[in-house]
Design an enzyme around this catalytic site. Structure first.
Site, PDB file in Angstrom:
ATOM      1  CB  ILE A 151       5.921   1.779  -8.389  1.00  0.00           C
ATOM      2  CG1 ILE A 151       6.723   3.051  -8.131  1.00  0.00           C
ATOM      3  CG2 ILE A 151       6.505   0.610  -7.591  1.00  0.00           C
ATOM      4  CD1 ILE A 151       6.664   3.541  -6.708  1.00  0.00           C
ATOM      5  CG  ASP A 170      -4.681   1.495 -11.547  1.00  0.00           C
ATOM      6  OD1 ASP A 170      -5.573   2.363 -11.530  1.00  0.00           O
ATOM      7  OD2 ASP A 170      -3.469   1.763 -11.419  1.00  0.00           O
ATOM      8  CB  CYS A 229       7.026  -2.157  -1.136  1.00  0.00           C
ATOM      9  SG  CYS A 229       7.849  -3.659  -0.610  1.00  0.00           S
ATOM     10  CB  ALA A 230       2.173   0.875  -1.643  1.00  0.00           C
ATOM     11  NE  ARG A 231       2.636   6.420   1.491  1.00  0.00           N
ATOM     12  CZ  ARG A 231       3.789   6.991   1.822  1.00  0.00           C
ATOM     13  NH1 ARG A 231       4.903   6.657   1.194  1.00  0.00           N
ATOM     14  NH2 ARG A 231       3.840   7.876   2.782  1.00  0.00           N
ATOM     15  CD  GLU A 260       6.243   3.534   8.104  1.00  0.00           C
ATOM     16  OE1 GLU A 260       7.026   4.477   7.828  1.00  0.00           O
ATOM     17  OE2 GLU A 260       5.792   2.742   7.258  1.00  0.00           O
ATOM     18  CG  HIS A 278       8.930   3.624   4.720  1.00  0.00           C
ATOM     19  ND1 HIS A 278       7.846   4.336   5.160  1.00  0.00           N
ATOM     20  CD2 HIS A 278       8.927   3.767   3.374  1.00  0.00           C
ATOM     21  CE1 HIS A 278       7.226   4.891   4.144  1.00  0.00           C
ATOM     22  NE2 HIS A 278       7.874   4.561   3.041  1.00  0.00           N
ATOM     23  N   GLY A 280      11.859   1.066   0.860  1.00  0.00           N
ATOM     24  CA  GLY A 280      11.519   0.963  -0.553  1.00  0.00           C
ATOM     25  C   GLY A 280      12.305   1.896  -1.455  1.00  0.00           C
ATOM     26  CB  ALA A 281      12.480   5.442  -1.802  1.00  0.00           C
TER      27      ALA A 281
END
Length: 525
Positions: A151, A170, A229-231, A260, A278, A280-281
């Site tokens: 991503i 990273d 927008c990850a965790r 959440e 949430h 994002g997906a």
């Protein structure tokens, strides 16, 4: 028939994928924890999204469960450690929603830079506050990406299209990959100091939890912005609120939260923060993609033994599975042979690969060797939890690949060290693709393994073979195959005998009483 339970709302196409693969798929959405526990026994697969909590209690109730599939990326709702300990594979589908999630991050970034949500609310209320909602351009700004995997790489590509300069932190990003996707690989401190916008795309682990805390925020540029927008849990929310209120951080765009639903989160009171629930997906394309992907992965695992995107076991692609299948049988036999002969505490196990097999996915084969090795010593061990069980019991496991060409085109050798001795066993695949044992502790032998075997270690002296034959004949035990090997004349020798049925303890004692027999063991496969 193999059965899968779909416990969360997935595209109907997922059930069709299972059925097309000969797997029965039941859909039961919205079950309570107790209802799911009462129903799960008898299913080999469980497909979920984020709503269903796969707990240790649920896994305990799922006696025949082999795989849990998460349609999506995050597995916060799955107790992966408990699944591993119980030998249940856990898979996710990280690629089906990658573009959707990346696009959402870009949308949040643009909305944050141009203050679109606030301007929308103001305009709807009858105001026309052009000067109040002065924004900033993204072109020429530095985007710092934390976590540049699938991503994160897509976000980098889209940001470059907006003429942003992209830097990335990273630890798993190679210099070659960074050059390939045209990002600058930097340290975390360098990224925080240079980025105008920080976007997070890393999983939530013990290492990444709270990666954006008060100290990290203090290192960021005055007026920088954050997108997550990850965790939830990557950003310390109290520290972010304080940094925004002090005007050090200009704003944040958040799709995920530590807890959440985040309906009572204090960050929601800040105008500088834009939020989504949430999402994002959440596109129709992504929902379809992840459902199809996880259904196919689970089907391949249950039907072929293929392992894709597993979080707790080595991957085996659908293409690799047919090539590995005969080697899996050999690996299981080698491990089972050594495990049944081991009578003292295990200290170490070394698996060597030579010839053709060394070019294959040996991590999966090593897991199967460990399964075979440990299964005679303890219950409920499989290739999923065998490496964990070995680690918990301080068994040193090593894997070696040899480039050399040996006596066989392909060979696996297992060397086991116990508190009493060291023993090795090696095997190969013959032209018929059937496994053969070809060496036991340095003694050459060629034997096909059957369901019931008798292993005898003896002194090389006359009368042993006759004594074995007479003893088994008197007990009514029929010999199917009889294989012999010795180190040298008059030295150590072995016999590996396949028989038509199990050998009783009484018969085994009579074999051990034969003059010259050092060890006799009944083996089952």
């Amino acid at each position: 028939m193999t059965k899968v339970l779909i416990a969360d709302q997935l595209s109907p196409a997922a059930a069709e994928v299972f059925r097309d693969n000969g797997i029965s798929a039941d859909v039961a959405v919205g079950l309570s924890a107790d209802e799911l526990i009462a129903r799960i026994d008898g299913y080999q697969g469980l497909a979920v999204r984020s709503a269903t909590k796969v707990t240790a209690d649920l896994l305990d109730a799922a006696k025949g469960l082999k795989v849990v599939g998460r349609a999506g990326i995050g597995v916060d709702n799955i107790d992966v450690a408990a699944a591993t300990a119980r030998g249940v594979a856990v898979m996710n589908s990280p690629f089906g929603n990658a573009i959707t999630t990346a696009e959402h991050a870009i949308a949040m970034m643009l909305s944050l830079a141009r203050r679109i949500p606030g301007a929308d609310r103001s305009t709807r209320s009858g105001k026309w506050e052009k000067s109040r909602f002065l924004g900033v351009e993204l072109a020429g700004k530095v985007l710092g990406i934390i976590g540049c995997g699938n991503i994160g790489s897509i976000v980098a590509n889209r940001a470059q299209g907006l003429k942003m300069r992209v830097i990335a932190f990273d630890p798993f990003l190679s210099s070659e990959k960074a050059a390939e996707i045209s990002v600058e690989k930097v340290s975390l401190d360098d990224l925080l100091a240079r980025a105008d916008i920080v976007s997070l795309h890393t999983p939530l682990t013990d290492t990444t939890r709270g990666i954006i805390d008060a100290a990290a925020l203090a290192k960021m540029k005055q007026g920088a912005r954050i997108v997550n927008c990850a965790r939830g849990g990557l950003v310390m929310e109290d520290a972010l609120k304080a940094a925004i209120e002090s005007c050090h951080i200009a704003g944040a765009a958040l799709d995920v939260f530590a807890e959440e639903p985040a309906t009572g989160n204090p960050l929601l009171a800040l105008d500088e923060v834009i939020v989504t629930p949430h999402l994002g997906a959440s596109t129709s394309e992504a929902q379809e993609n992840v459902a199809l992907q996880i259904a196919q992965q689970m089907s391949d695992f249950l039907n072929l033994g293929a392992v894709t995107n597993a979080l707790n076991m080595p991957s085996v692609t659908a293409e690799e599975a047919p090539l590995l299948k005969p080697y899996m049988k050999l690996a299981e036999q080698l491990g089972g042979f050594a495990g049944q002969l081991t009578e003292a505490g295990l200290i170490g196990a070394t698996v060597e690969y030579e010839g053709h097999v060394a070019e294959l996915n040996t991590r999966a084969l090593t897991a199967i060797v460990l399964e075979g090795l440990l299964s005679p010593l303890m219950a409920s061990v499989n290739m999923v939890n065998a490496p964990l069980v070995a680690k918990q019991r301080n068994i040193d496991v090593s894997e070696i690949k040899h480039d050399r060409a040996g006596d066989y085109q392909t060979l696996i050798r297992l060397t086991v060290t116990s508190e009493r001795r060291r023993r090795s066993v090696a095997g190969t695949l013959m032209h018929d693709k059937k496994p053969r044992i070809v060496e036991i502790t340095g003694i050459n032998i060629e034997a096909e393994i059957g369901p019931f075997m008798l292993y005898v270690n003896n002194q090389d002296k006359p009368g042993i073979i006759g004594g074995l034959g007479v003893t088994l004949a008197k007990a009514g035990v029929n010999i199917a195959t009889f294989h012999l090997g010795r180190a040298k004349a008059g030295g150590n020798a072995i016999a590996l005998i396949q028989v038509d049925g199990p050998i009783s303890g009484e018969v085994l004692e009579e074999v051990r009483a034969i003059d010259g027999v050092v060890q006799a063991k009944a083996l089952t496969f």
